[in-house]
Motif scaffolding. Structure first.
Motif, short mmCIF file in Angstrom:
data_model
loop_
_atom_site.label_atom_id
_atom_site.label_comp_id
_atom_site.label_asym_id
_atom_site.label_seq_id
_atom_site.Cartn_x
_atom_site.Cartn_y
_atom_site.Cartn_z
N TYR A 4 28.34 44.13 33.27
CA TYR A 4 27.34 43.88 34.45
C TYR A 4 27.77 42.82 35.38
O TYR A 4 27.83 43.20 36.44
N TYR A 5 28.33 41.68 34.63
CA TYR A 5 28.74 40.51 35.70
C TYR A 5 29.98 40.73 36.10
O TYR A 5 30.31 40.12 37.16
N LEU A 17 29.40 44.60 38.99
CA LEU A 17 28.49 44.63 40.04
C LEU A 17 28.80 43.62 41.08
O LEU A 17 28.88 44.26 42.11
N PRO A 18 29.70 42.71 41.14
CA PRO A 18 30.21 41.96 42.13
C PRO A 18 31.54 42.80 42.80
O PRO A 18 31.82 42.61 43.93
N PRO A 40 35.94 42.42 49.15
CA PRO A 40 34.73 43.51 49.10
C PRO A 40 35.41 44.85 49.17
O PRO A 40 34.44 45.69 48.95
N ASP A 52 25.96 39.01 21.86
CA ASP A 52 25.59 38.28 20.32
C ASP A 52 24.86 38.99 19.47
O ASP A 52 24.24 39.98 19.75
N ASP A 88 40.63 35.37 34.78
CA ASP A 88 39.69 34.15 34.02
C ASP A 88 38.20 35.00 33.64
O ASP A 88 37.43 34.35 33.89
N GLY A 89 38.17 36.17 33.51
CA GLY A 89 37.17 36.81 33.00
C GLY A 89 36.17 37.22 34.00
O GLY A 89 34.98 37.60 33.94
N VAL A 90 36.42 37.06 35.14
CA VAL A 90 35.49 37.69 36.38
C VAL A 90 36.40 38.19 37.57
O VAL A 90 37.55 38.39 37.38
N PHE A 91 35.70 39.18 38.12
CA PHE A 91 36.53 39.83 39.25
C PHE A 91 36.90 39.01 40.33
O PHE A 91 36.48 37.87 40.66
N PHE A 114 23.05 44.75 31.15
CA PHE A 114 23.09 43.25 31.09
C PHE A 114 22.81 42.59 29.69
O PHE A 114 23.37 41.65 29.27
N ALA A 115 22.05 43.14 28.76
CA ALA A 115 21.63 42.90 27.47
C ALA A 115 22.82 43.10 26.67
O ALA A 115 22.98 42.13 25.72
N PRO A 134 27.27 42.55 28.73
CA PRO A 134 27.03 41.73 29.74
C PRO A 134 28.34 41.70 30.67
O PRO A 134 28.04 41.54 31.86
N TYR A 148 30.09 45.38 45.16
CA TYR A 148 28.95 44.92 45.80
C TYR A 148 28.83 45.85 46.92
O TYR A 148 27.35 46.16 46.98
#
Lengths: 481, 355
Positions: B74-75, B78-79, B149, B292, B142-145, B67-68, B71, B82
């Motif tokens: 992580y994002y 995880l979805p 499911p 960062d 667009d950078g997301v999953f 996460f740190a 990231p 799920y």
């Protein structure tokens, strides 16, 4: 039901269940450390017995906290990936530090606290207890820092894509609401833990068993609550002033205040109606609101109408949760003062009605903590990072069916867990502090056999393990009176 | 050496430590119901009781570290995973609580036995589903999953799940050979063979399947000169498998455990080679997904200062409870838990040698 609402429900549920255990263990860990130190210092067996008794109950609660917390650390990613994406640069390190400094510390020393007392010396045991207690406090510090930043963001900037970037770590960690929140929460944990100790001791006093430890535990707990109950109200007031400054809309919802003004009334009871933007059945005291919110007779307080409708939280939830929290705070304060009066008259251990009151007060701290977190989290809505990032933008691209399924499973499993914990906890309480083998008990000891059914006048411990049997010499050393 | 490489190494280390540490205590849970007697089960649980919590903390550490530091992993992941993630979490919850409650009841002991064993079985299988889906890649927009499911649940995931269950069982068997004696140890030696055969089979299946279905993986391994450079990895793995087989009835109790850990490390190494340099396979590299610089500084300082201390007192926890686990018929002053006695004993030469 859309994914956001379901995710919010799931997080509220898993978080609400989780917070019960840390609330309990933060307080009790310090109590166990204190008892371990007293046992090392004074060598009085009453402290040793109390320490072992509470360490065992602490261990059960601790395991609950660990595994329910594990779930949360992943839920932030599974259900709130939009949030994770936006804030990872700022909050990621805080969560990482929590695991690195607090969880490892607790896990590293919990074994010695629970199983190592006879293997290491009393000094080393005391040290381990202190490390575990310190770990619980560190954990509270990091995670409250993260939550406080979501309430009062500072020390970071947001770029055009909505991603936050850290500018100053001291400002992020010590954000405006952090000192108030962390002290209010830690104090709440100590207070709740002390009321649990008081309630369990009161039960033993009512049953007239384990009297020596019960009196000692009751006395210690009543001193603690006498100190902390007023302190908690002061800390709460300070946090209220901080909320007025940084989160005026939340404060207005807590007060059920629609119109901004000077010298506002304090609403004792009302039914906030969000559609009509007014309160029904209002019962209020003029000027009192300004008096305790601004500490001046005509201080200005902002109302809910100062912001657009879509920027307001659900007012009734915040309004009533706040009243539950404050009401319980006042009840606990009166219990603490009553205890002090009874002590002054020398009737602390004999006033049975008061022991019933103490037993009744046992769950109240947990209810107040849940209500308090409801105030602060529901009052932050519709934002997840106050005033900047909306909760609706923070959810993950997960189907509603998947969330419904996991939520259903959590509801079933967590409720079973709570029931099991209460069942086994109640049995531990019934059994009371463990007797040291070979030491005649000074007071009546009825210890149950394998099923938790008391056999009055039963002989010494049968530690439940079917394969364990007392040898003749051990039997002989225990002289029933 | 740039920051992305360093933090990729640290994250990989955290994941490896988690897999090895929680691997053996999950493995003990997997073998739990197969054990012949209640006494064996009590001993098995007692052997991991002081350390499981510290082992599982590495899972939190790994998650928060990603996460740190990375990231995006992580994002996005995880979805995407799920359902298996939730499966794993609930399984770990059930299992963790069994530690607390199993010894407090006689009548319902069997219920907690099943909760402990079931949780220990489901969690690694779910981890395998995640691993298989991860190798297969996740759909992104667009950078997301951007899948459903079930879009990351694959046959490869099922094979990986079986492989991980068997691998953890092998680690658990190795741990038990090291930490127990008598009938419990004999049971661990016997069951170790089955686990080893299953691991070896699944390693072959998962490797072949990945190479056949993912051209990028195949070209990584079979393109010249990689073929020559990377050939030692499968060869050494095969040698280690043979060595474990021989160690199961060997005189050194700790050897199986050590070799099993090496086997896991080799498998993980192979995985890293297949997927390098992606943290989300064929979508996000470690250079794109890094946090960062000011975040990395803050994290890095903590890791450099605190991590050695953490490793030191975790090692000390193992040292305090060193030696063979024995349950002796006495209470430890806390009433109802069998005390975990440990003494240094010479390795017993088993008279039940039947090879």
């Amino acid at each position: 039901m859309d994914a956001v609402v379901l995710s919010r429900l799931q997080f509220a549920f898993t978080m609400g269940y989780h917070i019960l255990w840390p609330t309990f263990t933060i307080g009790v860990a310090s109590y166990v450390a204190c008892l371990s130190g007293l046992w090392w210092w004074t060598r009085r067996p009453v402290y040793r017995d109390l320490m072992r008794f509470w360490a065992r109950i602490f261990g059960m609660g601790f395991a609950m906290g660990v595994i329910t917390g594990l779930v949360l650390s992943y839920e932030i990613g599974t259900n709130w990936s939009g949030f994770s994406k936006a804030v990872s640069n700022v909050l990621g390190p805080l969560f990482m530090y929590e695991a690195l400094t607090a969880f490892f510390l607790e896990a590293g020393f919990i074994g010695v606290v629970l199983f190592g007392e006879k293997r290491v010396g009393p000094g080393a045991h005391f040290f381990a207890c202190c490390m575990v207690a310190f770990g619980t406090l560190l954990s509270a510090t990091w995670v409250t820092a993260a939550n406080s930043w979501m309430q009062t963001p500072a020390g970071a900037i947001q770029d055009a894509n909505g991603i936050f970037h850290a500018v100053s770590w001291p400002d992020i960690v010590f954000n405006p609401s952090f000192p108030y929140r962390v002290s209010h929460m830690v104090c709440a944990s100590f207070l709740t833990g002390a009321f649990v100790v008081a309630g369990v001791s009161a039960l033993h006093l009512l049953w007239r068993r384990h009297l020596e430890t019960a009196r000692k535990g009751f006395s210690m707990a009543m001193w603690t609550v006498l100190l902390l109950a007023p302190l908690q109200i002061v800390l709460g007031d300070m946090q209220g002033l901080n909320t007025r400054e940084h989160q005026p809309t939340k404060l207005a919802a807590m007060e059920g205040l629609w119109d901004s003004g000077h010298g506002v009334a304090a609403t004792l009871f009302a039914w906030p109606d969000m559609a009509k933007e007014s309160n029904r059945f209002e019962l209020s005291i003029p000027h009192l609101g300004s008096l305790y919110l601004t500490h001046s007779w005509n201080g200005e307080v902002q109302g809910l109408k100062a912001v657009a409708r879509e920027d307001r939280p659900n007012v009734p939830i915040v309004f009533f949760a706040f009243r539950i929290m404050v009401g319980i705070g006042l009840i606990l304060l009166s219990v603490a003062i009553t205890g002090a009066v009874l002590r002054f008259r020398g009737r602390l251990y004999s006033a049975r009605w008061f022991h019933f009151v103490a037993v009744g007060a046992m769950p109240l701290g947990f209810v107040a903590v849940l209500a308090g977190w409801t105030v602060t989290e529901a009052g932050r809505q519709p934002f997840i990072v106050y005033g900047i990032l909306r909760t609706a933008q923070a959810a993950a691209p997960v189907s509603t069916d998947a969330i419904s399924m996991s939520l259903g499973l959590f509801v079933i499993v967590y409720n079973l867990l709570l029931l099991a914990f209460l069942w086994f906890g109640a049995r531990q309480v019934w059994r009371g502090p463990p007797a040291e083998r070979g030491e005649p008990q000074t007071l009546t000891q009825a210890r149950p056999g394998g099923r938790g059914i008391a056999l009055p006048g039963a002989h010494a411990a049968d530690p439940l393990l079917s394969r364990t049997s007392l040898t003749a010499t051990q039997e002989g050393s225990w002289m029933p009176r | 050496m740039d920051a992305s490489l360093m933090f990729a190494a640290v994250s990989a280390l955290a994941i490896v430590i988690y897999v090895l540490a929680d691997g053996f205590d999950l493995g003990v849970g997997i073998l739990f119901l197969a054990a012949p007697r209640d006494l064996d089960r009590d001993t098995m649980m007692a052997s991991i009781e002081p350390v499981w919590d510290g082992n599982e903390t590495w899972l939190v550490m790994g998650g928060t570290l990603l996460f740190a530091v990375f990231p995006a992993a992580y994002y996005v992941l995880l979805p995407a995973f799920y359902l298996p993630v939730m499966m794993m979490l609930i399984a770990l919850v059930l299992r963790g609580i069994a530690f607390s409650f199993r010894l407090q009841t006689v009548r319902y002991r069997r219920v907690w036995d099943f909760a402990f064993a079931g949780g220990s079985l489901v969690a690694p299988f779910a981890q395998g589903l995640i691993l298989g889906g991860f190798i297969g890649g996740v759909p992104m927009q667009d950078g997301v999953f951007s899948g459903g499911p079930f879009s990351t649940l694959t046959l490869l995931g099922v094979f990986s799940g079986i492989g991980l269950v068997a691998g953890y069982a092998l680690l658990g068997a190795g741990w038990l050979i090291w930490k127990t004696e008598g009938a419990t140890q004999v049971f661990a030696r016997e069951v170790g063979h089955a686990a080893l055969l299953l691991v070896a089979l699944m390693m072959v299946v998962v490797s072949a399947w990945s190479a056949l279905t993912e051209p990028a993986v195949a070209s990584r391994w079979f393109a010249w000169p990689n073929l020559a450079l990377l050939a030692p990895v499968p060869l050494v793995t095969a040698l280690v498998i043979v060595a474990i087989w021989r160690s199961l009835w060997g005189p050194r109790d700790v050897l199986t455990f050590q070799l099993s850990m090496i086997l896991f490390a080799l498998g993980f190494g192979g995985l890293c080679i297949s997927l390098w340099p992606y943290i989300v396979p064929r979508q996000i590299t470690i250079w794109d997904g890094i946090a960062d610089p000011q975040t990395l500084w803050f994290v890095g300082v903590g890791i450099v200062i605190v991590m050695p201390i953490v490793l030191a007192y975790q090692a000390r926890a193992y040292w305090v409870f060193r030696g063979k686990t024995r349950i002796h018929e006495d209470d430890s002053g806390y009433g109802e838990r069998p005390a975990i006695q440990s003494r240094r004993t010479s390795a017993q030469n088993n008279s039940l040698h039947i090879s």
